[in-house]
Design an enzyme around this catalytic site. Structure first.
Site, short mmCIF file in Angstrom:
data_model
loop_
_atom_site.label_atom_id
_atom_site.label_comp_id
_atom_site.label_asym_id
_atom_site.label_seq_id
_atom_site.Cartn_x
_atom_site.Cartn_y
_atom_site.Cartn_z
N ARG A 2 -0.54 -8.29 -5.65
CA ARG A 2 -1.44 -9.44 -5.75
C ARG A 2 -2.90 -9.00 -5.74
NH1 ARG A 2 3.11 -11.33 -2.75
NH2 ARG A 2 2.20 -10.29 -0.95
N GLU A 58 7.24 -1.56 9.78
CA GLU A 58 7.99 -1.90 10.98
C GLU A 58 9.25 -1.01 11.07
OE1 GLU A 58 8.67 -6.06 11.16
OE2 GLU A 58 9.77 -5.93 13.07
P1 AMP Z 1 -0.35 -5.30 6.41
O1 AMP Z 1 -0.22 -3.89 5.90
O2 AMP Z 1 0.49 -5.57 7.64
O3 AMP Z 1 -1.79 -5.71 6.60
O4 AMP Z 1 0.28 -6.23 5.30
C1 AMP Z 1 -0.47 -6.59 4.19
C2 AMP Z 1 0.36 -6.69 2.93
O5 AMP Z 1 1.60 -7.36 3.15
C3 AMP Z 1 -0.42 -7.48 1.92
O6 AMP Z 1 -0.36 -6.80 0.68
C4 AMP Z 1 0.25 -8.84 1.88
O7 AMP Z 1 0.40 -9.24 0.56
C5 AMP Z 1 1.61 -8.66 2.57
N1 AMP Z 1 1.83 -9.62 3.68
C6 AMP Z 1 1.95 -9.31 5.01
N2 AMP Z 1 2.18 -10.40 5.76
C7 AMP Z 1 2.18 -11.44 4.90
C8 AMP Z 1 2.35 -12.88 5.07
N3 AMP Z 1 2.54 -13.46 6.27
N4 AMP Z 1 2.28 -13.65 3.96
C9 AMP Z 1 2.06 -13.10 2.74
N5 AMP Z 1 1.92 -11.77 2.51
C10 AMP Z 1 1.97 -10.95 3.58
#
Ligand code: AMP
Length: 183
Positions: free
Chosen positions: A66, A103
């Site tokens: 995205r 995770e």
């Molecule tokens: P992080 O590495 O934990 O910051 O996760 C970020 C990535 O995971 C981004 O590219 C988001 O598109 C996706 N992502 C994580 N959590 C969500 C959520 N609750 N809703 C939508 N996309 C998420």
């Protein structure tokens, strides 16, 4: 955030929430509805670019997938080039790679070795920051490739997961257009 309250409310309203996707307990913040709404998409792209209009940005780096859609539009808005930060194994030329913890297990992002000139100022763009693990990997990768991080811009921040703080602790300026409580 300098965003007008009305704009922020409009952007929030344009994002769909899907409970329990991809697994129980996760509230998936679906920005495809925002992208499908011409006014909301235009406002989001303009607001993502706004803090960086006079920031001497040389390239926008979008994080798969995205972040490609938003980042491409932000690059055009700023009049600069775009470079993709892709998941492992997708880029055709020689790459640099950065692994990060999930995770369960790990993943990796890649950038072409010659995507950036040394010292180029790069704006990182993705749809959402949660734990910040993906953005941190992208930032390390861009630094490895010789880029200087000018900032990181997201449509959505999930502050309870601490990602924005984690990225600020790397010395990076972080902007998000809307925040949602919870995971
Ligand atoms: P992080 O590495 O934990 O910051 O996760 C970020 C990535 O995971 C981004 O590219 C988001 O598109 C996706 N992502 C994580 N959590 C969500 C959520 N609750 N809703 C939508 N996309 C998420």
């Amino acid at each position: 955030m300098s965003l007008e309250p009305d704009t922020r409310a409009d952007l929030r309203a344009a994002i769909r929430t899907i409970p329990d996707f991809p697994k129980p307990g996760i509230q998936f913040r679906d920005v495809t509805t925002l992208m499908g709404d011409a006014r909301a998409f235009d406002a989001a792209v303009s607001e993502l670019a706004q803090p960086y209009r006079n920031a001497d940005i040389a390239k926008v780096a979008g994080i798969e997938a995205r972040g490609f859609i938003l980042g491409g539009a932000v690059a055009r808005e700023l009049g600069v080039g775009f470079t993709p930060v892709r998941k492992r194994g997708k880029l055709p030329h020689d790459t640099l790679i950065e692994e990060y913890e999930l995770e369960y297990g790990s993943d990796a992002v890649e950038i072409h070795v010659d995507a950036l000139e040394r010292g180029e100022r790069v704006l990182v763009v993705d749809d959402l920051i949660a734990t910040g693990g993906t953005a941190e990997a992208a930032i390390k990768l861009i630094r490895k490739a010789g880029g200087e991080i000018a900032g990181a811009a997201f449509v959505v921040d999930l502050p309870d997961l601490g990602g924005a703080v984690r990225i600020r602790n790397l010395g990076v300026d972080v902007h998000a257009l809307v925040a949602f409580e919870g995971e």
